[in-house]
Design a protein around this motif. Sequence first.
Motif, short mmCIF file in Angstrom:
data_model
loop_
_atom_site.label_atom_id
_atom_site.label_comp_id
_atom_site.label_asym_id
_atom_site.label_seq_id
_atom_site.Cartn_x
_atom_site.Cartn_y
_atom_site.Cartn_z
N ILE A 136 -3.32 0.15 -4.37
CA ILE A 136 -2.26 -1.53 -3.66
C ILE A 136 -1.69 -1.83 -4.89
N GLU A 190 -7.34 3.03 -0.48
CA GLU A 190 -7.21 1.54 -0.43
C GLU A 190 -6.43 1.49 1.12
N PRO A 250 -4.65 -5.16 2.31
CA PRO A 250 -4.90 -5.91 1.17
C PRO A 250 -4.65 -7.62 2.00
N PHE A 270 -9.04 -6.00 -0.36
CA PHE A 270 -8.97 -4.84 0.76
C PHE A 270 -9.94 -3.55 0.99
N VAL A 305 0.71 -1.02 0.00
CA VAL A 305 0.11 -0.29 -0.30
C VAL A 305 0.93 1.46 0.15
#
Length: 664
Positions: A174, A194, A197, A208, A131
């Motif tokens: 991601i 986001e 993950p 996510f 990330v």
Amino acid sequence: MAEERTGKRRLAPEDIYEIALVSDAQISPDGQRVAFVRTVLDRERNDYRSSIWLVDVAGGEPVRFTTADARDSFPRWSPRGDRLAFLSNRSGKDQVWLISLGGGEAQQLTRFPEPVTHFAWSPDGTTLAVVTKAETAEPPEKEPEPETDVVRITRIRYRSDGTPGFLDEKRSHIWCVPVDGGRPWQVTSGDFDESWPAWSPSGHEIAFVSNRTPDREYNTVSEIWAVRASGGEPRPVATGDAAYFFKPVWSPDGTVLAFTGHREPFAGSSRNHQLWAVAAGGGEPASLTSALDRSVEDEVLTDTAASSKPGPIWAPDGRWIYTQVSDQGNVHLYRIPAGGGEPQLVVGGRRRVVDFSLSADGSLIACTVSEPLNPCDVIVCSADGSGERRLTRVNEEFFATVELSEPEEVWLPSASEDRRPIHAWIMKPIGFREGVRYPLVLEIHGGPHAMYGNVYFHEFQLLAAQGYAVLYTNPRGSQGYGQQFLSCTRGAWGEADMPDLMGAVDAVIERGYIDPSRLGVTGGSYGGFMTNWVIGHTDRFKAAVTQRCVSNLASFYGTSDIGFHFGEHEIGGTPWEQPELYRRLSPLTYAPQMKTPLLILHSEQDYRCPIEQAEQLYVWLKKLGRTVEFVRFPDESHGLSRSGKPKHRVERLQHILRWFAEYL
Ligand SMILES: CSCC[C@H](NC(C)=O)C(=O)N[C@@H](C)C(=O)N[C@@H](CO)C(=O)O
């Protein structure tokens, strides 16, 4: 004197330099070793240093594994257990580094122009899901010079307390990074942030956390999505306006996703976080912990801990999901039957399970734990909690040299009509002698939806070392006592919880060793709000210290990073809808009644409770001719007492002690 009796000295503010913090205990897949982070405060550089350490599960001395003069964190074992990936700021910003267990130097894996904030190994160990806010995988040849230092703001969420403070237009996405060479590729994109993950067991998909609702600018929704690891359009898993979901984890057979959260996004921290399960293909999530009436997050507060990011872990046989549960001042490790049923306590006791991990076969668990007289150590136990052993004794040597006060855990009657018992802790002053009456300091926690508990708290120990009795409580609004208790303060800040605090103070005075004419009060954030509230509603306190406080709810609404949603929900409306309520519940309204000498401590870059809250209170009290002093901490955020620059943390403690020494 205590020193004469025990041969130990009293604790001092600077002793924060003597305490090492361990966190993020990660057991190797084969269950042979535990990797953990050891953080120390660097006095010379006025900064923090952290490194990765290893300890054998069979026992023996922990060994330092990463040796750079940097901040190494977030160690994660490769699925085969032959190497560790971790975050490090060695090259400037946090990036992923890899180190082989067989020996050799750590190698930098990622070179994103923005920091990496989280990552996860693919099940086959070939790729990391990472990330970052970076828009390219490599830094530009030359950093472009900013055209201006003027900040143009168009969004309602334009700043966030802590780092980086002011938010830019970049979004967290991601990326996939091949571990043994090859170009990283971006998996998600668009005007969304986001996080977290989680690889499906097949490695084909990544679940996510994101908010992809059209109204995301204004709401507090947090949804679960999934995307093919190769990229493409994400698909919804548990989404919509009623989603407040975090920390997804796949079942070992890949058919179900579990996650934490609740169904009232606007209510935020005022609702228990539950554990949920949903078909991996998406659908209606079912709560697995609705009968527990506790939060499955760590809700305890302390000033002595390093941060880690534990989430639920699915046992490899698919039967259980392991999760933290906050319960009456403790944070315990439970395992929840994946198919529904009675949660089982795995690691209990008077303590906080700070983080935890499972070996690949699920037979062993490693945890970092914190206790009232010991900030942190790594333990290991079997999957059902049996056979617990302590693997580290990180601060044993230091604590053998200082005298600590053991908190007594009690339940004290509220002064409210219902006389409800309130959970509290009393610390006797160091050197306590029967027949002597001592000054008492009441400590009030923030949130309000957090809790004090069975953890080491340096500030409290320091007060006890200076000869004060210390009382800390979990009044109405606190976490750990069920949803009904948690909801009590909504639209009733101060009004609902002050009787709980005063009842506890009176009950301690009744014990006979407190001088009722020498009561002090302090607290931070919502605890600062309550400190202000209390001294505006009683003159019983002789001295007060308000820290990172809230004083004016209407201006908090417009200036706090969370004001427009948290403030609105907590108070029950906007300032323009409920002006009288905002006035009634603001401590500033009662400034003319405040007579207690007050020290105001505040960080200049506090974007949670901005410094204007302190400034207003200071000027009002000064103009009213009260005894008041204002200490400002430059370049610090709301987290000063926990993660501020070490020198400022020491100075903050010194100011508290100075004020109480002078006025109490
Ligand atoms: C999703 S908004 C949560 C608000 C948050 N509440 C908690 C439980 O942390 C918060 O930041 N509240 C502050 C006003 C506050 O009182 N913070 C406390 C507890 O973190 C502090 O000691 O700083």
